[in-house]
Design a protein around this motif. Structure first.
Motif, PDB file in Angstrom:
ATOM      1  N   LEU A   1      -7.005   4.500   9.898  1.00 30.22           N
ATOM      2  CA  LEU A   1      -5.661   4.486   9.836  1.00 30.22           C
ATOM      3  C   LEU A   1      -5.646   3.207   9.601  1.00 30.22           C
ATOM      4  CD1 LEU A   1      -3.658   5.323   6.977  1.00 30.22           C
ATOM      5  CD2 LEU A   1      -2.756   6.475   9.175  1.00 30.22           C
ATOM      6  N   ARG A   2      -5.375   2.577  10.517  1.00 32.15           N
ATOM      7  CA  ARG A   2      -4.876   1.240  10.861  1.00 32.15           C
ATOM      8  C   ARG A   2      -6.534   0.666  10.264  1.00 32.15           C
ATOM      9  NH1 ARG A   2      -4.649   1.403  15.628  1.00 32.15           N
ATOM     10  NH2 ARG A   2      -3.082   2.337  15.631  1.00 32.15           N
ATOM     11  N   SER A   3      -7.594   0.306  10.054  1.00 35.78           N
ATOM     12  CA  SER A   3      -8.180  -0.279  10.012  1.00 35.78           C
ATOM     13  C   SER A   3      -8.264  -0.567   8.241  1.00 35.78           C
ATOM     14  CB  SER A   3     -10.129   0.359  10.303  1.00 35.78           C
ATOM     15  OG  SER A   3      -9.795   0.085  11.699  1.00 35.78           O
ATOM     16  N   ALA A   4      -8.146   0.618   7.458  1.00 32.33           N
ATOM     17  CA  ALA A   4      -8.320   1.408   6.131  1.00 32.33           C
ATOM     18  C   ALA A   4      -6.547   0.255   6.180  1.00 32.33           C
ATOM     19  CB  ALA A   4      -7.623   2.848   6.200  1.00 32.33           C
ATOM     20  N   LEU A   5      -5.817   0.411   6.584  1.00 32.26           N
ATOM     21  CA  LEU A   5      -4.771  -0.286   6.000  1.00 32.26           C
ATOM     22  C   LEU A   5      -4.513  -2.051   6.462  1.00 32.26           C
ATOM     23  CD1 LEU A   5      -1.698   2.000   7.489  1.00 32.26           C
ATOM     24  CD2 LEU A   5      -2.448   1.674   5.116  1.00 32.26           C
ATOM     25  N   LEU A   6      -5.525  -2.045   7.042  1.00 32.58           N
ATOM     26  CA  LEU A   6      -5.351  -3.846   7.090  1.00 32.58           C
ATOM     27  C   LEU A   6      -6.933  -4.517   6.318  1.00 32.58           C
ATOM     28  CD1 LEU A   6      -4.865  -4.381  10.487  1.00 32.58           C
ATOM     29  CD2 LEU A   6      -3.313  -4.139   9.023  1.00 32.58           C
ATOM     30  N   ALA A   7      -7.241  -3.740   5.674  1.00 34.01           N
ATOM     31  CA  ALA A   7      -8.578  -3.575   5.043  1.00 34.01           C
ATOM     32  C   ALA A   7      -8.764  -5.054   3.508  1.00 34.01           C
ATOM     33  CB  ALA A   7      -9.534  -2.857   4.460  1.00 34.01           C
ATOM     34  N   ASP A   8      -7.538  -4.580   3.049  1.00 31.48           N
ATOM     35  CA  ASP A   8      -6.778  -4.937   2.403  1.00 31.48           C
ATOM     36  C   ASP A   8      -7.039  -6.430   2.420  1.00 31.48           C
ATOM     37  OD1 ASP A   8      -7.469  -3.533   0.823  1.00 31.48           O
ATOM     38  OD2 ASP A   8      -5.095  -2.648  -0.223  1.00 31.48           O
TER      39      ASP A   8
ATOM     40  N   PRO B   1       0.799  -5.442  11.856  1.00 31.86           N
ATOM     41  CA  PRO B   1       1.432  -7.270  12.328  1.00 31.86           C
ATOM     42  C   PRO B   1       1.914  -7.636  11.102  1.00 31.86           C
ATOM     43  CG  PRO B   1      -0.981  -6.583  11.896  1.00 31.86           C
ATOM     44  CD  PRO B   1      -0.504  -5.742  11.700  1.00 31.86           C
ATOM     45  N   SER B   2       3.255  -8.676  11.409  1.00 34.96           N
ATOM     46  CA  SER B   2       4.793  -8.245  10.432  1.00 34.96           C
ATOM     47  C   SER B   2       3.901  -9.258   9.211  1.00 34.96           C
ATOM     48  CB  SER B   2       5.524  -9.344  11.200  1.00 34.96           C
ATOM     49  OG  SER B   2       4.987 -10.808  11.349  1.00 34.96           O
ATOM     50  N   ASP B   3       2.938  -9.766   9.762  1.00 31.70           N
ATOM     51  CA  ASP B   3       2.502 -10.231   8.100  1.00 31.70           C
ATOM     52  C   ASP B   3       1.000  -9.538   7.307  1.00 31.70           C
ATOM     53  OD1 ASP B   3       0.182 -10.870   9.501  1.00 31.70           O
ATOM     54  OD2 ASP B   3      -0.615 -13.104   9.596  1.00 31.70           O
ATOM     55  N   GLY B   4       0.933  -8.054   7.814  1.00 24.02           N
ATOM     56  CA  GLY B   4       0.458  -7.248   7.115  1.00 24.02           C
ATOM     57  C   GLY B   4       1.197  -6.830   6.201  1.00 24.02           C
ATOM     58  N   PRO B   5      -0.022  -5.464   5.419  1.00 30.66           N
ATOM     59  CA  PRO B   5       0.779  -5.458   4.438  1.00 30.66           C
ATOM     60  C   PRO B   5       2.029  -4.454   3.786  1.00 30.66           C
ATOM     61  CG  PRO B   5      -1.047  -3.996   4.846  1.00 30.66           C
ATOM     62  CD  PRO B   5      -0.419  -4.599   5.931  1.00 30.66           C
ATOM     63  N   THR B   6       2.609  -4.481   3.149  1.00 34.32           N
ATOM     64  CA  THR B   6       3.826  -3.744   3.172  1.00 34.32           C
ATOM     65  C   THR B   6       3.110  -2.155   2.905  1.00 34.32           C
ATOM     66  OG1 THR B   6       5.163  -5.886   2.200  1.00 34.32           O
ATOM     67  CG2 THR B   6       6.195  -2.974   1.874  1.00 34.32           C
ATOM     68  N   ILE B   7       3.759  -1.239   3.465  1.00 38.52           N
ATOM     69  CA  ILE B   7       3.888   0.046   3.605  1.00 38.52           C
ATOM     70  C   ILE B   7       4.751   0.768   2.830  1.00 38.52           C
ATOM     71  CG2 ILE B   7       2.647   2.628   4.454  1.00 38.52           C
ATOM     72  CD1 ILE B   7       1.104   0.299   4.593  1.00 38.52           C
TER      73      ILE B   7
ATOM     74  N   LEU C   1       0.841  -1.459   0.257  1.00 42.97           N
ATOM     75  CA  LEU C   1       0.048  -0.057   0.241  1.00 42.97           C
ATOM     76  C   LEU C   1       0.839   1.433  -0.223  1.00 42.97           C
ATOM     77  CD1 LEU C   1      -2.583  -0.541   2.335  1.00 42.97           C
ATOM     78  CD2 LEU C   1      -2.693  -0.818   0.184  1.00 42.97           C
ATOM     79  N   HIS C   2       0.503   1.966  -0.561  1.00 43.49           N
ATOM     80  CA  HIS C   2       1.135   3.439  -0.759  1.00 43.49           C
ATOM     81  C   HIS C   2       0.430   4.629  -0.642  1.00 43.49           C
ATOM     82  CE1 HIS C   2       3.578   1.573  -3.932  1.00 43.49           C
ATOM     83  NE2 HIS C   2       2.519   1.232  -4.303  1.00 43.49           N
ATOM     84  N   VAL C   3       0.891   4.856   0.751  1.00 44.13           N
ATOM     85  CA  VAL C   3       0.794   5.931   2.208  1.00 44.13           C
ATOM     86  C   VAL C   3       1.569   7.318   2.029  1.00 44.13           C
ATOM     87  CG1 VAL C   3       0.098   7.115   4.429  1.00 44.13           C
ATOM     88  CG2 VAL C   3       0.055   4.773   3.315  1.00 44.13           C
ATOM     89  N   THR C   4       0.404   8.232   1.169  1.00 42.41           N
ATOM     90  CA  THR C   4       1.229  10.010   0.937  1.00 42.41           C
ATOM     91  C   THR C   4      -0.066  11.172   1.650  1.00 42.41           C
ATOM     92  OG1 THR C   4       1.032   9.424  -1.737  1.00 42.41           O
ATOM     93  CG2 THR C   4       1.742  11.053  -0.559  1.00 42.41           C
TER      94      THR C   4
END
Length: 86
Positions: free
Chosen positions: A79-86, A32-38, A4-7
């Motif tokens: 923000l956390r919820s949005a990043l983990l939603a994928d 989490p370590s198994d979450g998305p790469t930011i 995910l790209h966070v700007t």
């Protein structure tokens, strides 16, 4: 694992931008370590006339994959919820 790209769009000397940066840093560090790469990026409205025209009243603005997530005050839980939603 997705990327995910966070700007963060802001400007130097903006205390709300500093707060938003701290929230982003805190949330990303706690994923989490198994979450998305930011992948993070910061843009200044002072360096880009188009960004200035579009966002000067809203900074800081946080985009996730190019879409506006939030502006002004950034809620860490949202923000956390949005990043983990994928």
């Amino acid at each position: 694992m997705s990327t995910l790209h966070v700007t963060l769009i802001g400007k130097p000397g903006c205390h709300l931008c500093d707060d938003a940066r701290a929230v982003i840093d805190e949330v990303v560090a706690g994923l989490p370590s198994d979450g998305p790469t930011i992948e993070r990026e910061e843009l200044s409205i002072l360096d880009d006339p188009a960004l200035h025209d579009r966002h000067w009243e809203e900074i800081p603005v946080v985009l996730i994959d190019g879409r506006v997530h939030n502006y002004w005050r950034i809620d860490p839980d949202r923000l956390r919820s949005a990043l983990l939603a994928d």
